[in-house]
Structure formats: structure tokens, C-alpha cells
Motif scaffolding. Structure first.
Motif, short mmCIF file in Angstrom:
data_model
loop_
_atom_site.label_atom_id
_atom_site.label_comp_id
_atom_site.label_asym_id
_atom_site.label_seq_id
_atom_site.Cartn_x
_atom_site.Cartn_y
_atom_site.Cartn_z
N UNK A 1 -31.64 6.43 22.94
CA UNK A 1 -31.35 5.08 23.43
C UNK A 1 -29.97 5.06 24.07
N UNK B 1 -31.77 9.74 17.71
CA UNK B 1 -32.16 9.67 16.30
C UNK B 1 -33.34 10.61 16.10
N UNK C 1 -34.23 -6.84 26.24
CA UNK C 1 -35.15 -5.71 26.29
C UNK C 1 -34.35 -4.47 26.68
N UNK C 2 -34.43 -3.44 25.86
CA UNK C 2 -33.75 -2.19 26.18
C UNK C 2 -34.78 -1.08 26.21
N UNK C 3 -34.62 -0.18 27.16
CA UNK C 3 -35.59 0.90 27.29
C UNK C 3 -34.95 2.24 26.94
N UNK C 4 -35.65 2.99 26.13
CA UNK C 4 -35.18 4.32 25.78
C UNK C 4 -36.31 5.33 25.91
N UNK C 5 -36.06 6.54 25.43
CA UNK C 5 -37.08 7.56 25.48
C UNK C 5 -37.53 7.90 24.07
N UNK C 6 -38.77 8.34 24.01
CA UNK C 6 -39.38 8.67 22.74
C UNK C 6 -40.04 10.03 22.94
N UNK C 7 -39.68 11.01 22.14
CA UNK C 7 -40.26 12.34 22.31
C UNK C 7 -40.90 12.83 21.02
N UNK D 1 -29.88 19.16 25.61
CA UNK D 1 -30.70 18.77 26.77
C UNK D 1 -31.33 17.37 26.68
N UNK D 2 -31.89 17.03 25.52
CA UNK D 2 -32.75 15.84 25.48
C UNK D 2 -31.99 14.53 25.64
N UNK E 1 -35.79 9.76 19.18
CA UNK E 1 -35.58 8.51 19.90
C UNK E 1 -34.24 8.59 20.61
#
Lengths: 80, 80
Positions: A8, A75, A36-42, A65-66, A6
């Protein structure tokens, strides 16, 4: 081994994408949205033996990199 | 009430972003990566009374805007 990552934005960093989406939700008529907060999920699939190795490798990938650690937190969560 | 929303591509949908990042990790010298999928992660703060209301509102937001349900799945997780 499955690993979820995760990423953020750090506290205090502007989130224009989140702001835009929040505005769109309000325009659609949604009430009760305070933030509202937007993050990435890999989802990573790693070929390693132990959960410890998986975490170590994923964290290294995040630092390299990520995630942009200047403005983002990450996280790592190793699945079963 | 804090709600986490995870939006991921449905199985079988091409993930060019994930492919690009996976390729970059390999070029950086990382070994042992079998797969990588990228999704979105949203933290909502909703002004509602119950966890049930929070879930209902967040799911409605997903169906209307946050997820493209033709190609994406979403998962809603209400915190505490």
C-alpha cells in the motif's frame, strides 16, 4: 507455502489511481464514499519448510522488488 | 466504515504481470518461488451505518466498476 503480500502507499503519498476510481464511482451515482486507496495484493507460493522461512523470504522479495519502500508499505501474511 | 476489497484473476486467466514479476525475482537470484499472482487491493471508507450496508455497497461497487467480473473475482471484508 502460501503467502499473501499487501503493498500500500505510505500515508501522505498521492494516490491518483485511487482518486480517479473514487471519482468514477461518484459519477456512477454511488453515495457515501469517503475515501478509496488502491494497493497491490500478491499471492506467492513458496517452496520452503517453515512459516518463518516463508515470511523471511517474502519480506526479502518485498524489499528487493515487490514494494518500492520509498513510497510504499508492505505487509506479509503467511497462510496456515 | 472501513472495507477492504480484494480483486484477483479467476482461475485459468493468464496473469502476464505476475509472470513478469516472478521472472524478475528468479533473475534476482531468489529460489523457491513456485507461483505468483497479482491482484488489486482497495481500502474503502464508506459512510454507512451497519457492516451489512457496507458489504452491500462495496459489492455493488465491485460489480459496477472495481472488478471485471468476466475475468476477476472479488472478496469484500468489512473491518470492525
Amino acid at each position: 507455502m502460501k503467502v499473501n503480500v499487501y503493498v500500500t502507499l505510505k500515508k501522505g503519498v498521492l494516490d491518483p489511481q485511487g482518486k480517479a476510481v473514487a471519482g468514477a464511482l461518484v459519477e456512477l451515482g454511488f453515495k457515501g464514499l469517503r475515501g478509496l486507496k488502491i494497493g497491490k495484493f500478491m499471492e506467492l507460493d513458496l517452496d520452503v519448510q517453515t512459516a518463518q522461512d516463508a515470511r523471511k523470504l517474502a519480506e526479502e522479495m518485498c524489499r528487493k522488488l515487490l514494494a518500492n519502500t520509498v513510497i510504499e508499505d508492505f505487509r506479509v501474511e503467511v497462510e496456515g
